[in-house]
Write a protein that holds these residues in place. Structure first.
Motif, mmCIF file in Angstrom:
data_model
loop_
_atom_site.group_PDB
_atom_site.id
_atom_site.type_symbol
_atom_site.label_atom_id
_atom_site.label_comp_id
_atom_site.label_asym_id
_atom_site.label_seq_id
_atom_site.Cartn_x
_atom_site.Cartn_y
_atom_site.Cartn_z
ATOM 1 N N UNK A 206 -0.686 1.342 5.656
ATOM 2 C CA UNK A 206 -0.646 0.260 6.652
ATOM 3 C C UNK A 206 -1.878 0.314 7.542
ATOM 4 N N UNK A 207 -2.458 1.520 7.698
ATOM 5 C CA UNK A 207 -3.658 1.672 8.514
ATOM 6 C C UNK A 207 -4.856 0.943 7.931
ATOM 7 N N UNK A 208 -4.956 0.914 6.606
ATOM 8 C CA UNK A 208 -6.032 0.152 5.972
ATOM 9 C C UNK A 208 -5.930 -1.314 6.365
ATOM 10 N N UNK A 209 -4.693 -1.841 6.372
ATOM 11 C CA UNK A 209 -4.479 -3.240 6.767
ATOM 12 C C UNK A 209 -4.785 -3.413 8.255
ATOM 13 N N UNK A 210 -4.344 -2.469 9.099
ATOM 14 C CA UNK A 210 -4.648 -2.537 10.530
ATOM 15 C C UNK A 210 -6.156 -2.583 10.769
ATOM 16 N N UNK A 211 -6.883 -1.714 10.068
ATOM 17 C CA UNK A 211 -8.334 -1.649 10.256
ATOM 18 C C UNK A 211 -9.002 -2.924 9.754
ATOM 19 N N UNK A 212 -8.571 -3.409 8.607
ATOM 20 C CA UNK A 212 -9.121 -4.650 8.055
ATOM 21 C C UNK A 212 -8.913 -5.821 9.027
ATOM 22 N N UNK A 213 -7.701 -5.932 9.559
ATOM 23 C CA UNK A 213 -7.422 -7.029 10.501
ATOM 24 C C UNK A 213 -8.227 -6.877 11.774
ATOM 25 N N UNK A 214 -8.426 -5.654 12.227
ATOM 26 C CA UNK A 214 -9.208 -5.431 13.445
ATOM 27 C C UNK A 214 -10.666 -5.836 13.236
ATOM 28 N N UNK A 228 -2.749 -3.326 1.246
ATOM 29 C CA UNK A 228 -3.839 -2.342 1.177
ATOM 30 C C UNK A 228 -4.468 -2.240 -0.205
ATOM 31 N N UNK A 229 -3.675 -2.456 -1.260
ATOM 32 C CA UNK A 229 -4.225 -2.375 -2.621
ATOM 33 C C UNK A 229 -5.273 -3.458 -2.857
ATOM 34 N N UNK A 230 -5.034 -4.668 -2.290
ATOM 35 C CA UNK A 230 -6.025 -5.744 -2.428
ATOM 36 C C UNK A 230 -7.318 -5.381 -1.707
ATOM 37 N N UNK A 231 -7.176 -4.819 -0.528
ATOM 38 C CA UNK A 231 -8.364 -4.461 0.265
ATOM 39 C C UNK A 231 -9.171 -3.387 -0.458
ATOM 40 N N UNK A 232 -8.491 -2.338 -0.939
ATOM 41 C CA UNK A 232 -9.228 -1.260 -1.598
ATOM 42 C C UNK A 232 -9.859 -1.727 -2.903
ATOM 43 N N UNK A 233 -9.152 -2.568 -3.665
ATOM 44 C CA UNK A 233 -9.719 -3.020 -4.939
ATOM 45 C C UNK A 233 -10.958 -3.880 -4.711
ATOM 46 N N UNK A 234 -10.928 -4.767 -3.708
ATOM 47 C CA UNK A 234 -12.110 -5.587 -3.411
ATOM 48 C C UNK A 234 -13.233 -4.734 -2.832
ATOM 49 N N UNK A 235 -12.874 -3.704 -2.089
ATOM 50 C CA UNK A 235 -13.904 -2.810 -1.547
ATOM 51 C C UNK A 235 -14.615 -2.059 -2.664
ATOM 52 N N UNK A 236 -13.846 -1.509 -3.590
ATOM 53 C CA UNK A 236 -14.443 -0.728 -4.664
ATOM 54 C C UNK A 236 -15.241 -1.607 -5.623
ATOM 55 N N UNK A 237 -14.798 -2.872 -5.777
ATOM 56 C CA UNK A 237 -15.549 -3.821 -6.616
ATOM 57 C C UNK A 237 -16.705 -4.457 -5.865
ATOM 58 N N UNK A 238 -16.788 -4.198 -4.555
ATOM 59 C CA UNK A 238 -17.816 -4.778 -3.680
ATOM 60 C C UNK A 238 -17.806 -6.300 -3.760
#
Length: 343
Positions: A206-214, A228-238
């Protein structure tokens, strides 16, 4: 049923071992001290009303080997006969388990004690070093394990009198504050708990989502993702710049907290990152941000540069730690007072 005399650390085989997290529970049975561990499929905690129901349906009704005792690692403090889990609705009741599941002996430990037990003897193929390849691992020095997942777990491991002693705690709830100019733009928008930002508020799923929203709020843009899975997958794919910055900052902040814990324990034996998130973002953790945050501890930067850091890649690390303890309890200094129940 009573609290057992814990002068004898051994438990009767077959032993059921369980790693109970906020989202998933993992179980295995060890038939004898020399037998191969038999693992069972992961259990989603949300799929069962109680841990007893989960054990009955997924193990007792399917296994020909019936456990006589159980060692359970749970996410949460252990202080009474009823042990609520921090991040799910299950309550562990050892006395009820002995009554209803045919067990003779139940030991409950903190989940990060199990993770700490695992790093006492982790094979090279089950860990990947991050950063400085010349950092020296002292084989009997203190170690630390951190695991961002449903929450943020922290455990220590101290070697004394010829035994490894796991040190449980609630280190994931320490304060995490801004340091850089960019941090100062973002942190006012991080969701707080009663006014404070704990490490777990950022260094967890949930912290990944909190940080992304911030970050989105700081930059005045609408967030696109809530998983969080969407955020990490887009991050790793740049493929999304905000997601990339989220995981980059996540790596930096994880490095800072890991460095704090390394100093608290003087963990010359190494700092180990466990849990699903660490494995999923391994590509990001290999970049300089994690290690830079870890070493940025003036006036002790030189000290931190000598401490090795690893990602634990073992798929069932906590069960591995519990298995080591079940087979050789006398080689570990695990306190069982008030945490072991018997008939």
């Amino acid at each position: 049923m009573h609290q057992l005399d814990t002068s004898d650390a051994s438990m009767p085989f077959p032993i059921l071992i369980g790693d109970i997290g906020g989202t998933n529970a993992r179980f295995a049975i060890i038939e004898t001290a020399d037998a191969e561990q038999v693992n069972f499929p992961n259990v989603r905690t949300a799929d069962f009303e109680t841990i007893d129901d989960a054990i009955r349906a997924t193990i007792l009704e399917k296994s020909a080997v019936k456990p006589r005792s159980a060692i359970l690692a749970v996410a949460g403090p252990i202080s009474d006969d009823e042990i609520p889990l921090t991040n799910c609705d299950w309550v562990v009741r050892p006395r009820t388990m002995i009554e209803n599941l045919g067990l003779e002996d139940v030991l409950v430990v903190n989940d990060f004690e199990a993770q700490a037990l695992a790093i006492s003897d982790l094979a090279p193929e089950h860990r990947e070093r991050l950063g400085n390849p010349d950092a020296h691992e002292d084989m009997v020095a203190s170690r630390v394990v951190l695991g961002p997942g449903t929450g943020l777990g922290v455990g220590g491991l101290v070697h004394a009198r010829g035994a490894w002693i796991p040190v449980p705690g609630e280190g994931g709830h320490v304060d995490l504050g801004p340091r850089s100019k960019r941090d100062l733009e973002i942190f006012p928008h991080v969701e707080t708990i009663e006014g404070r930002v704990s490490a777990e508020q950022i260094l967890s799923g949930r912290g990944i989502v909190n940080l992304y929203r911030a970050i989105c709020a700081a930059d005045g843009i609408a967030p696109r993702y809530s998983d969080p899975a969407d955020i990490t997958s887009h991050a790793l794919a740049e493929s999304d710049p905000v997601a990339v910055e989220t995981i980059s900052l996540f790596s930096t902040y994880l490095g800072r907290v890991a460095g704090d814990m390394a100093m608290i324990f003087m963990a010359r034996g190494g700092v180990f990152l466990s849990g699903g998130i660490s494995q999923k973002i391994l590509g990001a953790l290999r970049k300089p941000e994690f290690r830079a945050g870890f070493e940025d501890k003036a006036p002790h930067t030189a000290l931190l540069s000598t401490i090795p850091t690893y990602v634990v890649t073992h798929p069932l690390a906590a069960l591995s730690g519990l298995s080591s303890y079940a087979r050789r309890p006398d080689t570990f200094g695990v306190s069982t007072d008030g945490r072991r129940w018997g008939r």
